[in-house]
Design an enzyme around this catalytic site. Structure first.
Site, PDB file in Angstrom:
ATOM      1  CG  HIS A  93      -8.523  15.818 -29.244  1.00  0.00           C
ATOM      2  ND1 HIS A  93      -7.650  15.401 -28.263  1.00  0.00           N
ATOM      3  CD2 HIS A  93      -9.145  14.698 -29.695  1.00  0.00           C
ATOM      4  CE1 HIS A  93      -7.743  14.082 -28.122  1.00  0.00           C
ATOM      5  NE2 HIS A  93      -8.657  13.642 -28.973  1.00  0.00           N
ATOM      6  CG  ASN A 133     -15.544  22.340 -29.783  1.00  0.00           C
ATOM      7  OD1 ASN A 133     -15.175  21.531 -30.627  1.00  0.00           O
ATOM      8  ND2 ASN A 133     -16.142  23.472 -30.102  1.00  0.00           N
ATOM      9  CB  ILE A 135     -12.445  20.425 -33.293  1.00  0.00           C
ATOM     10  CG1 ILE A 135     -13.223  21.728 -33.090  1.00  0.00           C
ATOM     11  CG2 ILE A 135     -13.211  19.457 -34.168  1.00  0.00           C
ATOM     12  CD1 ILE A 135     -13.426  22.495 -34.382  1.00  0.00           C
ATOM     13  CD  GLU A 136     -12.714  25.082 -28.980  1.00  0.00           C
ATOM     14  OE1 GLU A 136     -12.147  25.785 -28.121  1.00  0.00           O
ATOM     15  OE2 GLU A 136     -13.853  25.347 -29.417  1.00  0.00           O
ATOM     16  CG  MET A 137      -9.581  22.082 -24.334  1.00  0.00           C
ATOM     17  SD  MET A 137     -10.009  23.220 -22.991  1.00  0.00           S
ATOM     18  CE  MET A 137      -9.018  22.555 -21.658  1.00  0.00           C
TER      19      MET A 137
END
Length: 356
Positions: A93, A133, A135-137
């Site tokens: 993201h 998460n 820093i992910e989705m």
């Protein structure tokens, strides 16, 4: 003259017999360490059904499970590139870079746990993590995920069909179960499975020599079972520090790679310092770069590093070439249905807009 021919023929028959005997011995030895892949990685807690798999496949490919509407499971675990993104660590993201290399989802359901540090017990539990998460989705909560999906009538119906006995079919648990059911079908049999099933001609002479070397050197001590890994945890750097061995392979645009404490971050036990789940070697020639930090791009280099830091051995060029030849026999066939990108249900006017 005829006698000589008979002798020659008999001699070659004898040699063929000896060669076959060697192949049979190698097969018997291989069966001590490895087993053929099952057709699916079924689960008593989450039985596979066609309805679950169809829904799970859609969710796996759907970027609307991310806050930005750009990132799906398939972004970092691209099935067209053998379940990985071929990056040292993934982009999430708002272009944030993740701390660890994205493992392949192919055959992952066979593992004893998920993530490099084993913090999720199975693929269903793992599926919940990246969606939330930051820093992910980067979805804010399970409720936000369900709210978004509930504005899409086709998804509402698909959840009811996939979970007919659940009063509340559209739930975050069922999102994970559907994705998990799909991932349990991502099994990739290869020529090595044919060999294990008794076809000694499925591998070439060099590949068989590589298998023999793989076992004799000690690689099969950790990389065993149907997935050739994924069934135990092991310290990365038994003989010497892994970051010393991989330092020379780190790319110039990322001159330093932080030392990762591995499973210690989850358990806080001293014995888990630098311990990671042993990765599967299925499709390993396609899932570069290697290790939890994605520091090594060449399979030949990865083999040398592992021999050095785990076994304390320096392999010669011939040994490496033979082992790599064997490892390439683990490149399997991705299920064709999985590679057919699904047509996703349309959003509605009630579906929240992406946040970027």
């Amino acid at each position: 003259m005829r006698k000589k021919v008979v002798i020659a023929v008999a001699g070659s028959l004898f040699l063929l017999g000896a060669s076959k005997s060697e192949d049979v011995k190698l097969l018997e030895e291989a069966k001590r360490y490895f087993q053929p892949l099952p057709k699916v990685a079924d689960s008593k807690e989450n039985p596979i059904t066609p309805e679950k798999v169809r829904l799970g496949k859609m969710l796996y490919y759907d970027p609307r499970l991310s806050k930005s509407g750009l990132i799906s499971c398939n972004t970092c675990h691209n099935l067209a590139t053998y379940g990985v993104d071929n990056l040292p660590t993934s982009v999430g993201h708002r272009w944030q870079i993740g701390p660890r290399n994205a493992p392949t989802t192919l055959n992952a359901a066979l593992h004893i746990a998920q993530f490099w540090d084993g913090r999720a017990k199975d693929v269903e539990e793992q599926a919940k993590g990246p969606i939330l998460n930051p820093i992910e989705m980067a979805m804010d909560s399970p409720q936000e995920v369900i709210q978004r999906l509930s504005t899409i009538p086709e998804y509402v119906e698909l959840f009811k069909k996939a979970f007919p006995n659940d009063k509340n079919a559209l739930s975050y648990d069922n999102v994970a179960k559907a994705i998990g059911a799909f991932e349990r079908t991502l099994i990739t049999p290869s020529r090595f499975d044919k060999f294990l099933q008794g076809d000694v001609n499925a591998l070439t002479k060099k590949e068989k020599e590589g298998l023999k070397t793989f076992i004799e050197v000690g690689c099969a001590g950790c990389h065993n079972g149907p997935a050739l890994g994924g069934n135990m945890f092991m310290k990365f750097g038994v003989v010497e520090a892994y970051w010393e061995a991989t330092r020379d392979f780190v790319t110039l645009d990322k001159p330093t790679v932080p030392v990762d404490v591995g499973r210690f971050a989850v358990t806080h036990k001293q014995e888990d310092l630098y311990v990671f789940k042993v990765p599967s070697l299925r499709n390993v020639s396609r899932t570069y770069p290697y290790f939890h930090d994605g520091s090594v791009w060449s399979l030949e280099d990865a083999v040398q590093v592992m021999a050095k830091v785990q076994l304390g051995k320096e392999l010669n060029k011939d040994q490496v070439e033979k082992i790599v030849a064997f490892l390439k026999t683990l490149d399997g066939e991705i299920p064709k249905d999985a590679l057919e990108v699904p047509i996703l249900p349309a959003s509605t006017s009630k579906t929240p807009k992406p946040v970027r």
